[in-house]
Design a protein around this motif. Structure first.
Motif, PDB file in Angstrom:
ATOM      1  N   PHE A 193       0.828  -1.208   0.000  1.00 64.09           N
ATOM      2  CA  PHE A 193       0.000   0.000   0.000  1.00 64.09           C
ATOM      3  C   PHE A 193       0.861   1.257   0.000  1.00 64.09           C
ATOM      4  CE2 PHE A 193      -1.717   3.526   2.432  1.00 64.09           C
ATOM      5  CZ  PHE A 193      -2.868   3.820   1.713  1.00 64.09           C
ATOM      6  N   LEU A 194       1.821   1.329   0.908  1.00 62.54           N
ATOM      7  CA  LEU A 194       2.581   2.574   1.060  1.00 62.54           C
ATOM      8  C   LEU A 194       3.466   2.840  -0.151  1.00 62.54           C
ATOM      9  CD1 LEU A 194       2.893   4.864   3.036  1.00 62.54           C
ATOM     10  CD2 LEU A 194       4.851   3.688   4.042  1.00 62.54           C
ATOM     11  N   ALA A 195       4.128   1.808  -0.666  1.00 57.85           N
ATOM     12  CA  ALA A 195       4.953   2.006  -1.858  1.00 57.85           C
ATOM     13  C   ALA A 195       4.085   2.403  -3.045  1.00 57.85           C
ATOM     14  CB  ALA A 195       5.728   0.722  -2.180  1.00 57.85           C
ATOM     15  N   GLY A 196       2.898   1.815  -3.151  1.00 60.13           N
ATOM     16  CA  GLY A 196       1.985   2.186  -4.229  1.00 60.13           C
ATOM     17  C   GLY A 196       1.537   3.625  -4.130  1.00 60.13           C
ATOM     18  N   ALA A 197       1.175   4.065  -2.914  1.00 62.82           N
ATOM     19  CA  ALA A 197       0.722   5.445  -2.729  1.00 62.82           C
ATOM     20  C   ALA A 197       1.835   6.439  -3.051  1.00 62.82           C
ATOM     21  CB  ALA A 197       0.240   5.640  -1.288  1.00 62.82           C
ATOM     22  N   VAL A 198       3.044   6.165  -2.561  1.00 62.73           N
ATOM     23  CA  VAL A 198       4.174   7.073  -2.802  1.00 62.73           C
ATOM     24  C   VAL A 198       4.528   7.105  -4.284  1.00 62.73           C
ATOM     25  CG1 VAL A 198       6.627   7.477  -2.325  1.00 62.73           C
ATOM     26  CG2 VAL A 198       5.088   6.817  -0.467  1.00 62.73           C
ATOM     27  N   ALA A 199       4.561   5.939  -4.923  1.00 58.15           N
ATOM     28  CA  ALA A 199       4.908   5.879  -6.344  1.00 58.15           C
ATOM     29  C   ALA A 199       3.878   6.615  -7.192  1.00 58.15           C
ATOM     30  CB  ALA A 199       5.018   4.420  -6.785  1.00 58.15           C
ATOM     31  N   LYS A 200       2.604   6.419  -6.875  1.00 56.83           N
ATOM     32  CA  LYS A 200       1.554   7.069  -7.669  1.00 56.83           C
ATOM     33  C   LYS A 200       1.619   8.586  -7.550  1.00 56.83           C
ATOM     34  CE  LYS A 200      -3.312   6.574  -8.860  1.00 56.83           C
ATOM     35  NZ  LYS A 200      -3.437   7.937  -9.357  1.00 56.83           N
ATOM     36  N   HIS A 201       1.953   9.077  -6.357  1.00 55.77           N
ATOM     37  CA  HIS A 201       2.007  10.522  -6.183  1.00 55.77           C
ATOM     38  C   HIS A 201       3.306  11.133  -6.698  1.00 55.77           C
ATOM     39  CE1 HIS A 201      -1.329  10.074  -3.054  1.00 55.77           C
ATOM     40  NE2 HIS A 201      -1.819  10.639  -4.137  1.00 55.77           N
ATOM     41  N   MET A 202       4.170  10.301  -7.250  1.00 52.80           N
ATOM     42  CA  MET A 202       5.283  10.833  -8.043  1.00 52.80           C
ATOM     43  C   MET A 202       4.891  10.871  -9.517  1.00 52.80           C
ATOM     44  SD  MET A 202       8.811   9.348  -6.466  1.00 52.80           S
ATOM     45  CE  MET A 202       8.989   9.054  -4.716  1.00 52.80           C
ATOM     46  N   THR A 203       4.413   9.751 -10.023  1.00 53.10           N
ATOM     47  CA  THR A 203       4.125   9.702 -11.467  1.00 53.10           C
ATOM     48  C   THR A 203       2.836  10.419 -11.844  1.00 53.10           C
ATOM     49  OG1 THR A 203       3.093   7.515 -11.210  1.00 53.10           O
ATOM     50  CG2 THR A 203       5.422   7.562 -11.816  1.00 53.10           C
ATOM     51  N   HIS A 204       1.970  10.737 -10.867  1.00 48.42           N
ATOM     52  CA  HIS A 204       0.779  11.519 -11.242  1.00 48.42           C
ATOM     53  C   HIS A 204       1.179  12.918 -11.715  1.00 48.42           C
ATOM     54  CE1 HIS A 204      -0.270  13.641  -7.104  1.00 48.42           C
ATOM     55  NE2 HIS A 204       0.861  14.054  -7.591  1.00 48.42           N
ATOM     56  N   ALA A 205       2.424  13.288 -11.458  1.00 41.77           N
ATOM     57  CA  ALA A 205       2.918  14.584 -11.932  1.00 41.77           C
ATOM     58  C   ALA A 205       3.135  14.586 -13.444  1.00 41.77           C
ATOM     59  CB  ALA A 205       4.238  14.924 -11.229  1.00 41.77           C
ATOM     60  N   VAL A 206       3.282  13.413 -14.048  1.00 42.06           N
ATOM     61  CA  VAL A 206       3.585  13.348 -15.481  1.00 42.06           C
ATOM     62  C   VAL A 206       2.421  13.863 -16.332  1.00 42.06           C
ATOM     63  CG1 VAL A 206       4.200  11.838 -17.405  1.00 42.06           C
ATOM     64  CG2 VAL A 206       5.288  11.511 -15.174  1.00 42.06           C
ATOM     65  N   PRO A 207       1.205  13.291 -16.235  1.00 47.07           N
ATOM     66  CA  PRO A 207       0.113  13.870 -17.032  1.00 47.07           C
ATOM     67  C   PRO A 207      -0.255  15.283 -16.582  1.00 47.07           C
ATOM     68  CG  PRO A 207      -0.728  12.179 -15.546  1.00 47.07           C
ATOM     69  CD  PRO A 207       0.761  12.101 -15.485  1.00 47.07           C
ATOM     70  N   THR A 208      -0.078  15.578 -15.288  1.00 43.46           N
ATOM     71  CA  THR A 208      -0.422  16.906 -14.783  1.00 43.46           C
ATOM     72  C   THR A 208       0.468  17.979 -15.399  1.00 43.46           C
ATOM     73  OG1 THR A 208      -1.080  15.885 -12.680  1.00 43.46           O
ATOM     74  CG2 THR A 208      -0.798  18.279 -12.705  1.00 43.46           C
ATOM     75  N   ALA A 209       1.778  17.723 -15.433  1.00 43.32           N
ATOM     76  CA  ALA A 209       2.728  18.721 -15.928  1.00 43.32           C
ATOM     77  C   ALA A 209       2.822  18.735 -17.447  1.00 43.32           C
ATOM     78  CB  ALA A 209       4.116  18.456 -15.319  1.00 43.32           C
ATOM     79  N   LEU A 210       2.820  17.558 -18.068  1.00 40.55           N
ATOM     80  CA  LEU A 210       3.087  17.487 -19.503  1.00 40.55           C
ATOM     81  C   LEU A 210       1.837  17.572 -20.370  1.00 40.55           C
ATOM     82  CD1 LEU A 210       5.899  14.772 -19.681  1.00 40.55           C
ATOM     83  CD2 LEU A 210       6.106  17.240 -19.344  1.00 40.55           C
ATOM     84  N   LEU A 211       0.713  17.032 -19.882  1.00 40.27           N
ATOM     85  CA  LEU A 211      -0.500  16.994 -20.694  1.00 40.27           C
ATOM     86  C   LEU A 211      -1.560  17.986 -20.237  1.00 40.27           C
ATOM     87  CD1 LEU A 211      -0.913  13.120 -21.081  1.00 40.27           C
ATOM     88  CD2 LEU A 211       0.177  14.722 -22.662  1.00 40.27           C
ATOM     89  N   GLY A 212      -1.402  18.543 -19.051  1.00 36.66           N
ATOM     90  CA  GLY A 212      -2.397  19.472 -18.548  1.00 36.66           C
ATOM     91  C   GLY A 212      -3.657  18.800 -18.056  1.00 36.66           C
ATOM     92  N   ILE A 213      -3.559  17.508 -17.686  1.00 37.88           N
ATOM     93  CA  ILE A 213      -4.693  16.757 -17.142  1.00 37.88           C
ATOM     94  C   ILE A 213      -4.282  16.246 -15.770  1.00 37.88           C
ATOM     95  CG2 ILE A 213      -6.354  14.925 -17.583  1.00 37.88           C
ATOM     96  CD1 ILE A 213      -5.256  14.733 -20.391  1.00 37.88           C
ATOM     97  N   PRO A 214      -5.093  16.457 -14.728  1.00 41.89           N
ATOM     98  CA  PRO A 214      -4.688  15.964 -13.406  1.00 41.89           C
ATOM     99  C   PRO A 214      -4.548  14.451 -13.383  1.00 41.89           C
ATOM    100  CG  PRO A 214      -6.979  16.721 -13.394  1.00 41.89           C
ATOM    101  CD  PRO A 214      -6.390  17.145 -14.705  1.00 41.89           C
TER     102      PRO A 214
END
Length: 460
Positions: free
Chosen positions: A59-80
């Motif tokens: 659970f914890l590794a999944g949560a931490v990993a997701k909140h790193m890579t969720h930055a990719v569509p947010t920053a590059l594509l403009g979609i949260p």
């Protein structure tokens, strides 16, 4: 060394690595809500009989990993990338317009990894400080849940509407419990899954209605423009403390510390408020944008970690929006993990792991997530964003989770389990979309129904 300890560490490392890889990939897909993805997969891991250390690190590794890579569509594509990425979108879009989305991405991911390493020991420390009050809180659990539900509802997007909606929502849950009890079917997981996928079910019902389908129809395919990838470091694993300057590092540490100590408030609200605090202290526009993004993504990590760990370690009761939502299987996943409705007694990870194990396995989970997600996001974000936007079917991902949820509901309650999921999902999804009555408040409403209402009835 103790063979059992070696086995536990091995299982924890394997499950943590699995969680980091799976959720690093899921984080690349825009709109994948944490509750809809983290909760069902964690529940599946629990029900498959995974040892406690493995469940926690997954659970914890999944949560931490997701909140790193969720930055990719947010920053590059403009979609949260998910719900918690929404407060980051405005500042990220401003940097996209300036032609430096890669800078926004690097600041966000670096803030996340720094905050994660700080949040785990701080959350464990705060939990240990609160633990002496655990027995008192457990005895008064029904009233604590009621107070927490009202507080979380008030601080949600719906404010007083969410507080008022708790009453009919709780009544619906009690009515469904009475209905299933007539057929000797006792459900708990189905309520939880129905709330988790509420917005998805509401969208599915909307799209089969002519007016809703017309409103959701688009005339053309959405287009995205990606800036060229610019790498400003050598090697595979850049130093996050060099990606951020000293001011950004300091503010990331300060906001991560604050959010690690608060575990009752909405994660989105904490992200917004602390971001505004940072932005008000910096005058230069460009530096303000990059610093706010660093701090805010750090807050998303720290808040998630603290809101899962503090209630889990100190009380064993899901007394936070994250604990009642995405982390709920760590607390209540019958028949394996339970929270007794009558006494407030628990049997879950709170009882199966000690403070030092939470600290050790927590740091292991963060380390695994950092090794998987951080260099991946820093080095391959553009190629990954292109692949996901062109090749990955969102419909296929949604169908996968729908299939998983149907299997679990039928396993728990046959047809009644499926009907409860549809009912709770449709009701919760419509209330969330229409009134800001979000899933965190709904989960607290569920616990109010099963814990607080029996105590109130007994009292009067």
């Amino acid at each position: 060394m103790d063979p059992q300890l070696i086995n536990d560490i091995t299982v924890a490392a394997a499950m943590g690595l699995l969680g980091a890889v799976v959720f690093a990939a899921i984080g690349l897909v825009s709109g994948t809500d944490e509750t809809t993805t983290l909760a069902p997969l964690t529940l599946l891991v629990v029900l498959l009989g995974t040892p406690p250390a493995g469940i926690f690190t997954f659970f914890l590794a999944g949560a931490v990993a997701k909140h790193m890579t969720h930055a990719v569509p947010t920053a590059l594509l403009g979609i949260p990338g998910d719900t918690l990425a929404t407060p980051l979108l405005q500042d990220a879009n401003m940097l996209r317009k300036l032609g430096v989305p890669h800078i926004a991405l690097r600041k966000m991911v670096s803030g996340a990894i720094v905050a994660a390493f700080v949040a785990v020991p701080l959350a464990v420390l705060f939990a240990v400080m609160l633990a002496p009050f655990g027995a008192t809180i457990t005895k008064t659990a029904p009233w604590i849940f009621l107070a927490a539900a009202l507080l979380i509802a008030y601080f949600s997007a719906g404010r007083w509407a969410s507080v008022a909606l708790l009453i009919p929502f709780v009544v619906v849950i009690i009515a469904l419990q009475s209905l299933t009890a007539k057929y000797d079917v006792k459900l708990s997981i189905s309520y939880f899954l129905g709330i988790a996928i509420g917005p998805l079910i509401a969208d599915l019902f909307t799209v089969i209605a002519p007016t809703g389908r017309q409103r959701m129809r688009r005339d053309q395919v959405r287009q995205f423009n990606l800036a060229p990838d610019v790498k400003g470091w050598s090697g595979y694993f850049p130093n996050p403390l060099r990606v951020m300057d000293r001011v950004q590092t300091r503010w990331t540490l300060i906001t991560a510390t604050i959010s690690s100590a608060t575990f009752v408030f909405s994660p989105v609200a904490m992200t917004v408020v602390l971001g505004e605090l940072v932005g008000s202290r910096i005058k230069h526009a460009y530096h303000r944008l990059t610093t706010v993004l660093s701090a805010r993504n750090g807050v998303t990590e720290a808040t998630y970690i603290a809101e899962a760990l503090i209630p889990l370690i100190a009380f064993g009761l899901p007394l936070s929006p994250v604990a009642a939502g995405p982390a709920a299987p760590l607390f209540n996943a019958p028949p394996r993990f339970t929270v007794d409705a009558a006494t407030g007694q628990t049997h879950n990870l709170h009882n199966l792991l000690n403070h030092w194990e939470f600290l050790g396995y927590g740091m292991l989970a963060v380390l695994l997530a950092a090794v998987v997600s951080y260099p991946f996001a820093m080095n391959f974000a553009r190629r990954a964003a292109l692949f996901v936007s062109r090749r990955v079917s969102h419909e296929a991902i949604i169908a996968t989770f729908v299939g998983l949820i149907i299997v679990i509901s039928v396993w728990e309650g046959q047809l009644l389990g499926l009907l409860v999921i549809l009912t709770m999902g449709l009701l919760g999804g419509l209330l969330s979309r229409g009134f800001g009555f979000n899933t965190g408040v709904q989960f607290m409403g569920y616990y109010t129904a099963v814990l607080s209402v029996p105590a109130i009835v007994k009292l009067f």
